[in-house]
Scaffold this motif. Structure first.
Motif, PDB file in Angstrom:
ATOM      1  N   THR A 216     -17.688  24.607  19.633  1.00  0.00           N
ATOM      2  CA  THR A 216     -17.418  24.872  20.817  1.00  0.00           C
ATOM      3  C   THR A 216     -17.402  26.363  21.236  1.00  0.00           C
ATOM      4  O   THR A 216     -16.815  27.272  20.690  1.00  0.00           O
ATOM      5  CB  THR A 216     -16.093  24.395  21.418  1.00  0.00           C
TER       6      THR A 216
ATOM      7  N   THR B 244     -15.292  32.572  28.477  1.00  0.00           N
ATOM      8  CA  THR B 244     -14.842  32.150  29.931  1.00  0.00           C
ATOM      9  C   THR B 244     -16.102  31.511  30.430  1.00  0.00           C
ATOM     10  O   THR B 244     -17.220  31.883  30.172  1.00  0.00           O
ATOM     11  CB  THR B 244     -14.497  33.343  30.919  1.00  0.00           C
ATOM     12  N   THR B 245     -15.864  30.251  30.757  1.00  0.00           N
ATOM     13  CA  THR B 245     -17.030  29.468  31.423  1.00  0.00           C
ATOM     14  C   THR B 245     -16.512  29.287  32.788  1.00  0.00           C
ATOM     15  O   THR B 245     -15.741  28.216  32.959  1.00  0.00           O
ATOM     16  CB  THR B 245     -17.486  28.361  30.696  1.00  0.00           C
ATOM     17  N   PRO B 246     -16.810  29.701  33.898  1.00  0.00           N
ATOM     18  CA  PRO B 246     -16.696  29.160  35.176  1.00  0.00           C
ATOM     19  C   PRO B 246     -17.086  27.863  35.510  1.00  0.00           C
ATOM     20  O   PRO B 246     -18.376  27.499  34.978  1.00  0.00           O
ATOM     21  CB  PRO B 246     -17.254  30.377  36.149  1.00  0.00           C
ATOM     22  N   SER B 247     -16.537  26.993  36.112  1.00  0.00           N
ATOM     23  CA  SER B 247     -16.783  25.680  36.509  1.00  0.00           C
ATOM     24  C   SER B 247     -17.829  25.738  37.512  1.00  0.00           C
ATOM     25  O   SER B 247     -18.152  26.614  38.199  1.00  0.00           O
ATOM     26  CB  SER B 247     -15.544  25.056  37.101  1.00  0.00           C
ATOM     27  N   TYR B 248     -18.537  24.348  37.806  1.00  0.00           N
ATOM     28  CA  TYR B 248     -19.626  24.317  38.583  1.00  0.00           C
ATOM     29  C   TYR B 248     -19.043  24.668  39.888  1.00  0.00           C
ATOM     30  O   TYR B 248     -19.620  25.380  40.827  1.00  0.00           O
ATOM     31  CB  TYR B 248     -19.886  22.826  38.444  1.00  0.00           C
ATOM     32  N   ASP B 249     -17.628  24.141  40.391  1.00  0.00           N
ATOM     33  CA  ASP B 249     -17.323  24.306  41.713  1.00  0.00           C
ATOM     34  C   ASP B 249     -16.851  25.796  41.961  1.00  0.00           C
ATOM     35  O   ASP B 249     -17.214  26.353  43.164  1.00  0.00           O
ATOM     36  CB  ASP B 249     -16.052  23.598  41.750  1.00  0.00           C
ATOM     37  N   ALA B 250     -16.567  26.339  40.914  1.00  0.00           N
ATOM     38  CA  ALA B 250     -16.160  28.030  41.156  1.00  0.00           C
ATOM     39  C   ALA B 250     -17.678  28.741  41.520  1.00  0.00           C
ATOM     40  O   ALA B 250     -17.552  29.750  42.362  1.00  0.00           O
ATOM     41  CB  ALA B 250     -15.574  28.496  39.980  1.00  0.00           C
TER      42      ALA B 250
ATOM     43  N   GLN C 118     -20.351  27.260  42.626  1.00  0.00           N
ATOM     44  CA  GLN C 118     -20.765  26.979  44.039  1.00  0.00           C
ATOM     45  C   GLN C 118     -20.154  27.558  45.118  1.00  0.00           C
ATOM     46  O   GLN C 118     -20.544  27.942  46.208  1.00  0.00           O
ATOM     47  CB  GLN C 118     -20.560  25.511  44.163  1.00  0.00           C
TER      48      GLN C 118
END
Length: 257
Positions: free
Chosen positions: A238, A242-248, A250
């Motif tokens: 894994t 940090t992995t920003p979310s799709y919504d973040a 967007q």
């Protein structure tokens, strides 16, 4: 969030002992994400502009790409300084026109590099940019340490200051004693490029530096993070970090008018 001063307040952010820490973005999303973290001023990086379209950096090949990015970022909720290589021309009038266009689309600063070339030519570019866009903060970069051993740095900086530069930039310089000597000599803000192997931000502040740029570092780190993530995924691990979310991500986009 740090309050963003007016366009003419950009120069006031350059303070010896409390330097402007200037992150460099490469597209709308990276600039918006940095602004959301409270950075009132953001620069661009010519390497990323060139790499994104498959062109070489420092070859005067990305004038229109640079302007396109400036148009995208110039109305953002932050002050924009544009890395413009050597102005994309050896003709001072053309460099002056570039400065005028950058100011017109909302930029507050321009970074012009000399490539360790003729002093008079670069001084003429600086003077042209100052004349064409008096409100634009002209950051005059010398590559005496970036491309050579530092010889001739002071005469170059003096010439650029006399030509109208608002600040001077010496990438590649990391020696604290030499930085201190420049600070004492100059009557304009000194900009130093942050290096992971050089002085820390706190140390550069102690030395009297007025502006600390990150250059292409964040862009190169982002590419490195992508490669590391792929290696982890391919290896059954894994990916950390940090992995920003799709919504973040967007949400960083502009809303339709």
């Amino acid at each position: 969030m740090t309050a963003v001063p007016g366009r003419t307040g950009f120069a006031d952010l350059h303070r010896p002992g409390a330097p402007l820490l200037l992150p460099n973005a490469w597209d709308h999303a990276s600039a918006a994400a940095l602004a959301a973290q409270g950075y009132a001023a953001i620069g661009t990086t010519s390497l990323a502009v060139a790499a994104a379209v498959g062109l070489p950096d420092g070859a005067a090949a990305t004038r229109e790409h640079t302007l396109r990015l400036a148009r995208t970022l110039g109305t953002g909720p932050f002050l924009l300084s544009v890395d413009a290589e050597g102005g994309f021309s050896d003709d001072p009038d053309q460099v002056g026109e570039l400065a005028r266009e950058l100011w017109a689309v909302g930029a507050v600063g321009i970074n012009l590099e000399d490539g360790n070339g003729p002093v008079d030519r670069h001084a003429a570019k600086i003077a042209a940019a100052r004349s064409a866009a008096p409100g634009l903060f002209v950051n005059a970069r010398t590559d005496t340490y970036w491309l050579a051993d530092g010889e001739g740095t002071l005469p170059r900086l003096d010439a650029y200051r006399q030509a109208g530069a608002d600040g001077v930039f010496v990438p590649g310089l990391t020696d604290p004693e030499r930085i201190t000597a420049l600070v004492r000599h100059l009557d304009v803000p000194l900009n130093i490029l942050y290096s992971p192997s050089g002085p820390t931000v706190a140390r550069l502040a102690e030395l009297g530096v007025s502006r600390i740029s990150l250059g292409s570092l964040l862009y190169r780190r982002a590419l490195g993070a992508a490669l590391d993530a792929m290696a982890d995924i391919a290896g059954g691990r894994t990916p950390p970090g940090t992995t920003p979310s799709y919504d973040a991500v967007q949400a960083l986009g502009r809303r339709p008018d």
